[in-house]
Scaffold this active site. Structure first.
Site, mmCIF file in Angstrom:
data_model
loop_
_atom_site.group_PDB
_atom_site.id
_atom_site.type_symbol
_atom_site.label_atom_id
_atom_site.label_comp_id
_atom_site.label_asym_id
_atom_site.label_seq_id
_atom_site.Cartn_x
_atom_site.Cartn_y
_atom_site.Cartn_z
ATOM 1 N N ARG A 229 1.002 -1.258 0.029
ATOM 2 C CA ARG A 229 -0.024 -0.118 0.278
ATOM 3 C C ARG A 229 0.838 1.330 -0.061
ATOM 4 N NH1 ARG A 229 -3.276 -2.246 -1.915
ATOM 5 N NH2 ARG A 229 -5.583 -2.843 -1.336
ATOM 6 N N GLU A 258 -3.642 7.683 -5.536
ATOM 7 C CA GLU A 258 -3.808 7.062 -6.841
ATOM 8 C C GLU A 258 -4.987 7.764 -7.582
ATOM 9 O OE1 GLU A 258 -3.801 2.902 -6.303
ATOM 10 O OE2 GLU A 258 -1.851 2.841 -5.229
ATOM 11 N N HIS A 277 -0.836 0.337 -10.184
ATOM 12 C CA HIS A 277 -1.689 -0.694 -9.078
ATOM 13 C C HIS A 277 -2.047 -2.019 -9.850
ATOM 14 C CE1 HIS A 277 -3.751 -0.836 -4.795
ATOM 15 N NE2 HIS A 277 -3.451 -2.056 -5.549
HETATM 16 P P1 NAD Z 1 -1.262 -10.831 4.767
HETATM 17 O O1 NAD Z 1 -2.611 -10.246 5.666
HETATM 18 O O2 NAD Z 1 -1.432 -12.156 4.551
HETATM 19 O O3 NAD Z 1 -0.009 -10.568 5.342
HETATM 20 C C1 NAD Z 1 0.375 -9.521 6.104
HETATM 21 C C2 NAD Z 1 1.665 -9.842 6.955
HETATM 22 O O4 NAD Z 1 2.191 -8.420 7.410
HETATM 23 C C3 NAD Z 1 1.366 -10.772 8.159
HETATM 24 O O5 NAD Z 1 2.252 -11.503 8.122
HETATM 25 C C4 NAD Z 1 1.542 -9.469 9.340
HETATM 26 O O6 NAD Z 1 1.944 -10.287 10.508
HETATM 27 C C5 NAD Z 1 2.499 -8.675 8.602
HETATM 28 N N1 NAD Z 1 2.602 -7.238 9.354
HETATM 29 C C6 NAD Z 1 1.411 -6.674 9.867
HETATM 30 N N2 NAD Z 1 1.827 -5.656 10.530
HETATM 31 C C7 NAD Z 1 3.071 -5.488 10.472
HETATM 32 C C8 NAD Z 1 4.021 -4.579 10.857
HETATM 33 N N3 NAD Z 1 3.576 -3.434 11.417
HETATM 34 N N4 NAD Z 1 5.372 -4.725 10.630
HETATM 35 C C9 NAD Z 1 5.670 -5.813 9.906
HETATM 36 N N5 NAD Z 1 4.979 -7.102 9.411
HETATM 37 C C10 NAD Z 1 3.592 -6.722 9.725
HETATM 38 O O7 NAD Z 1 -1.305 -9.874 3.718
HETATM 39 P P2 NAD Z 1 -1.142 -10.263 2.047
HETATM 40 O O8 NAD Z 1 -2.193 -11.062 1.485
HETATM 41 O O9 NAD Z 1 0.304 -11.022 1.997
HETATM 42 O O10 NAD Z 1 -1.042 -8.949 1.499
HETATM 43 C C11 NAD Z 1 -0.039 -7.993 1.816
HETATM 44 C C12 NAD Z 1 -0.027 -6.454 1.192
HETATM 45 O O11 NAD Z 1 -0.223 -6.686 -0.198
HETATM 46 C C13 NAD Z 1 -1.404 -5.862 1.666
HETATM 47 O O12 NAD Z 1 -1.223 -4.278 2.065
HETATM 48 C C14 NAD Z 1 -2.511 -5.763 0.776
HETATM 49 O O13 NAD Z 1 -3.282 -4.784 0.829
HETATM 50 C C15 NAD Z 1 -1.289 -5.689 -0.692
HETATM 51 N N6 NAD Z 1 -1.890 -6.110 -2.109
HETATM 52 C C16 NAD Z 1 -1.555 -5.379 -3.072
HETATM 53 C C17 NAD Z 1 -2.182 -5.820 -4.197
HETATM 54 C C18 NAD Z 1 -1.660 -4.927 -5.572
HETATM 55 O O14 NAD Z 1 -2.462 -5.010 -6.404
HETATM 56 N N7 NAD Z 1 -0.577 -4.209 -5.497
HETATM 57 C C19 NAD Z 1 -2.911 -7.153 -4.303
HETATM 58 C C20 NAD Z 1 -3.142 -7.950 -3.317
HETATM 59 C C21 NAD Z 1 -2.642 -7.418 -2.125
#
Ligand code: NAD
Length: 322
Positions: A229, A258, A277
């Site tokens: 994000r 965005e 994105h």
């Molecule tokens: P997830 O919930 O499976 O994993 C997130 C991880 O981050 C968890 O292991 C959690 O423990 C860790 N975390 C939370 N707070 C933290 C902190 N302060 N410091 C360090 N680690 C921390 O999420 P995901 O499905 O792997 O998605 C990850 C990111 O990717 C999200 O922000 C999601 O919105 C984004 N995403 C982006 C796109 C895109 O189009 N670019 C698509 C899908 C997801």
């Protein structure tokens, strides 16, 4: 017996839409905007949406029978979860669908930045075959630091191991490091990684995790990748860092605001590659997210079961609200 009525946002995989249309248990129709959704809101019990559909009070008021909002996306920033809880509307997302697509995009950004792919293609389109300025760098020999090792972060770690890269992670909510991966503190990870890749959710704790003071810990040759994000990185600080360190690089799929305007420094720096994105934008991911959304809505009405309910039950979510 009347079937529950469900409206689907029209960015849905066509093969899954066919399945929805022949459903025995639910009645589905499409909408393309809130106005077309409201025009057919009578008796609607569920909405299947994507990130372009902002869930706000003025729209929810038009759906007195609504029981469920299912977003066919992993992200859920577009949904006011507090409002939904107050209204007794259940909410769910599809976090597994885009994992491979985003993990692969991470490597696309890394390799594009290393090999100057943007410059190469622009130059070649002009018929310019000179290669002196197009000398890139290799991936082998670099270490990868992953911030946030959930669904996407752990997939990136596995793919990186396939490339033979040493991988370290920072994730304070993880009890155990995945096999072959080193768990480090945040500052140590920042100081020691050649490539940093952010895969954290957007919370109060992750906002501007990379900012003026943490940039000072990075090597002048670091590469910063963000597919999570935009708010996770302070963008003006990143731009300043890249200007002051021309050998540093960045690859971004997400931005603080965005869409990014053409004149923004973000799309005009030579040491930055970007995409608009599109992390989840693959055929396979659209199919998986559409199917997961449809199956979840069906199981909610048939058995009262809802997978991947929001808000997340994880500790990072509770912590990140403070
Ligand atoms: P997830 O919930 O499976 O994993 C997130 C991880 O981050 C968890 O292991 C959690 O423990 C860790 N975390 C939370 N707070 C933290 C902190 N302060 N410091 C360090 N680690 C921390 O999420 P995901 O499905 O792997 O998605 C990850 C990111 O990717 C999200 O922000 C999601 O919105 C984004 N995403 C982006 C796109 C895109 O189009 N670019 C698509 C899908 C997801």
């Amino acid at each position: 017996l009347q079937k529950p009525k469900v409206l689907i946002k029209n960015r849905f995989h066509p093969d899954v839409l066919l399945k929805a249309k022949i459903s025995q248990n639910l009645e589905f129709s499409l909408f393309d905007s809130w106005y077309s959704a409201c025009a057919q809101s009578e008796g609607v019990e569920a909405l299947i949406i994507r990130s372009g559909t902002q869930i706000q009070e003025k729209w929810l008021n038009q759906f007195p029978n609504l029981k469920l909002i299912q977003t066919a996306t992993s992200g859920f920033d577009h949904i006011d979860l507090k409002l939904c809880a107050e209204r007794g509307v259940a909410v769910a997302h599809c976090p597994d669908a885009p994992v491979t697509a985003v993990a692969e995009l991470t490597f696309l950004l890394i390799l594009s930045a290393l090999r100057k792919q943007g410059q190469i293609f622009a130059q070649m389109k002009k018929g310019d075959w000179s290669r002196e300025t197009l000398v890139g760098r290799q991936l082998q020999g670099r270490s990868l630091g992953i911030i946030g090792c959930g669904r996407i972060g752990s997939k990136v770690a596995k793919m990186a191991q396939g490339w033979g890269l040493p991988v370290a992670i920072f994730d304070p909510y993880l009890e155990e490091a995945p096999k072959g991966v080193e768990l480090l503190g945040y500052e140590e990870l920042l100081r020691t990684s050649d490539i940093l890749s952010f895969h954290v959710p957007k919370t109060a704790k992750t906002r501007h995790m990379l900012n003026g003071s943490t940039f000072e810990m990075l090597s002048s040759e670091v590469m910063i990748i963000n597919t999570s994000r935009g708010q996770v990185i302070n963008e003006p600080d990143l731009i300043q860092f890249l200007r002051e360190n021309p050998t540093a690089m960045a690859g971004l799929d997400v931005f603080e605001s965005e869409p990014v305007p053409r004149e923004s420094a973000v799309v005009n720096l030579e040491n930055l590659v970007a995409s608009p994105h599109i992390g989840a934008s693959t055929e396979e991911s659209l199919y998986r997210s559409s199917l997961a959304a449809l199956q979840n809505v069906e199981s909610y009405f048939a058995e009262g079961q809802l997978a991947d309910k929001l808000p997340p039950q994880a500790l990072w979510w509770q912590d990140g609200q403070k």
